[in-house]
Enzyme design. Structure first.
Site, PDB file in Angstrom:
ATOM      1  N   CYS A 124       0.805  -1.150  -0.188  1.00 44.08           N
ATOM      2  CA  CYS A 124      -0.229  -0.084   0.094  1.00 44.08           C
ATOM      3  C   CYS A 124       0.960   1.138   0.021  1.00 44.08           C
ATOM      4  O   CYS A 124       0.564   2.196  -0.790  1.00 44.08           O
ATOM      5  CB  CYS A 124      -0.865   0.113   1.205  1.00 44.08           C
ATOM      6  SG  CYS A 124      -2.250   1.223   1.235  1.00 44.08           S
ATOM      7  N   CYS A 125       1.734   1.342   0.969  1.00 44.24           N
ATOM      8  CA  CYS A 125       2.833   2.412   0.723  1.00 44.24           C
ATOM      9  C   CYS A 125       3.463   2.554  -0.466  1.00 44.24           C
ATOM     10  O   CYS A 125       3.806   3.871  -0.829  1.00 44.24           O
ATOM     11  CB  CYS A 125       3.778   2.564   1.969  1.00 44.24           C
ATOM     12  SG  CYS A 125       3.341   2.727   3.650  1.00 44.24           S
ATOM     13  N   CYS A 208      -1.039   8.509   7.631  1.00 42.91           N
ATOM     14  CA  CYS A 208      -2.310   7.972   7.228  1.00 42.91           C
ATOM     15  C   CYS A 208      -3.098   7.686   8.395  1.00 42.91           C
ATOM     16  O   CYS A 208      -2.910   7.233   9.064  1.00 42.91           O
ATOM     17  CB  CYS A 208      -2.253   6.790   6.099  1.00 42.91           C
ATOM     18  SG  CYS A 208      -1.414   7.211   4.458  1.00 42.91           S
ATOM     19  N   CYS A 211      -3.474   4.031   9.755  1.00 43.67           N
ATOM     20  CA  CYS A 211      -2.057   3.494  10.438  1.00 43.67           C
ATOM     21  C   CYS A 211      -1.391   4.410  11.311  1.00 43.67           C
ATOM     22  O   CYS A 211      -0.316   4.394  11.532  1.00 43.67           O
ATOM     23  CB  CYS A 211      -1.256   3.227   8.949  1.00 43.67           C
ATOM     24  SG  CYS A 211      -1.699   2.333   7.713  1.00 43.67           S
ATOM     25  N   CYS A 234       7.731   3.863   6.025  1.00 42.87           N
ATOM     26  CA  CYS A 234       6.903   3.918   4.921  1.00 42.87           C
ATOM     27  C   CYS A 234       7.583   3.310   3.612  1.00 42.87           C
ATOM     28  O   CYS A 234       6.877   2.451   2.739  1.00 42.87           O
ATOM     29  CB  CYS A 234       6.170   5.110   4.525  1.00 42.87           C
ATOM     30  SG  CYS A 234       7.027   6.447   3.795  1.00 42.87           S
TER      31      CYS A 234
HETATM   32  S1  SF4 Z   1       0.551   4.426   5.747  1.00 40.71           S
HETATM   33 FE1  SF4 Z   1      -1.053   2.883   5.688  1.00 40.71          FE
HETATM   34  S2  SF4 Z   1      -2.748   3.735   4.339  1.00 40.71           S
HETATM   35 FE2  SF4 Z   1      -0.978   5.079   4.058  1.00 40.71          FE
HETATM   36  S3  SF4 Z   1      -0.001   4.072   2.287  1.00 40.71           S
HETATM   37 FE3  SF4 Z   1       1.048   2.971   3.993  1.00 40.71          FE
HETATM   38  S4  SF4 Z   1      -0.050   1.132   4.424  1.00 40.71           S
HETATM   39 FE4  SF4 Z   1      -1.355   2.652   2.953  1.00 40.71          FE
END
Ligand code: SF4
Length: 247
Positions: A124-125, A208, A211, A234
């Site tokens: 996701c990151c 985010c 998280c 991240c």
């Molecule tokens: S911090 Fe969490 S929601 Fe944001 S990009 Fe990374 S995994 Fe995704």
């Protein structure tokens, strides 16, 4: 020698030269030198508009408010962060804040339901942060970060000037690397700067929304980030996650 190896070598030589030339220079003095002399019109700042981001942003605005500032709008941020970005941009007179979103095709293919963070935070990151940043950095020679050594174990030995493992040929400048939380707080107070509104609610490091959690009294600075997971970065500042995909 391949072209890539040659570029890496050239970059390593440049970092070594800069380190020698500016040994002992830190904070605003280092920042000013990099912006006005070494990388004139060829440098960007990267900011999360998080809990202490205002320190670096204020310094940049005092030196040259036209320096581009890259902000990763992942689509998962707190509304407070977006409003804080707008407020700081106006207050500091920053003229070139660039909000970077994940590519719609990446988002559609990788996270159609928006819950990838539940299954794979690294993936996701990667598409919400690393790939958009990589695209936006293209064409610049240097980036300024607001990272500090106290923040994570991986940052303990972070130099003021270093190579970027993700961006071939790019130099990273970390002018606040040796600053402590007390140093940051003193700067914010001295210049009467506004804090991120969530700091007063117990959020010490802000990313985010899914998280990021409040940190309990006595907890560590980074406890609220990816709580319960073996993750405290991240990935935009290291070169470990590789999936080969992305726009
Ligand atoms: S911090 Fe969490 S929601 Fe944001 S990009 Fe990374 S995994 Fe995704």
């Amino acid at each position: 020698m391949t072209i890539q190896v040659a570029i890496h070598q050239e970059q390593a030589d440049q970092v070594a030269t800069l380190k020698e030339k500016y040994a002992g220079m830190v904070g605003e003095e280092l920042l000013r030198t990099m912006i006005e002399e070494e990388f004139l019109d060829d440098i960007v700042a990267v900011s999360s508009f998080g809990s202490e981001s205002v320190v670096l942003l204020h310094m940049v605005s005092q030196i040259d408010p036209t320096v581009p500032v890259l902000f990763l709008n992942t689509g998962k941020l707190f509304g407070e962060t977006l409003r804080y970005r707008d407020r700081l941009q106006a207050k500091l007179g920053l003229t070139d804040v660039r909000s970077l979103a994940p590519h719609p095709k990446d988002e559609n293919e990788r996270d159609k339901d928006g819950d990838l963070w539940l299954q794979d935070t690294d993936a996701c990151c990667h598409f919400r942060k690393t790939l958009p940043l990589r695209r936006a950095l293209s064409g610049f020679s240097a980036q300024i970060t607001g990272r500090k050594r106290f923040q994570t174990d991986a940052r303990t030995d972070m130099p003021m000037i270093e190579e970027d493992p993700q961006q071939l040929g790019m130099i990273k400048i970390n002018p606040l690397a040796n600053w402590s939380l007390d140093d940051l707080a003193a700067y914010i107070e001295k210049h009467n700067l506004p804090r991120h509104p969530l700091v007063k609610d117990g959020y010490l490091s802000i990313g985010c929304m899914p998280c990021t959690q409040r940190v309990k009294a006595g907890g560590d600075y980074r406890d609220g980030r990816w709580a319960g997971l073996d993750k405290d970065e991240c990935g935009i500042h290291d070169g470990e996650y590789v999936d080969g995909g992305g726009i």
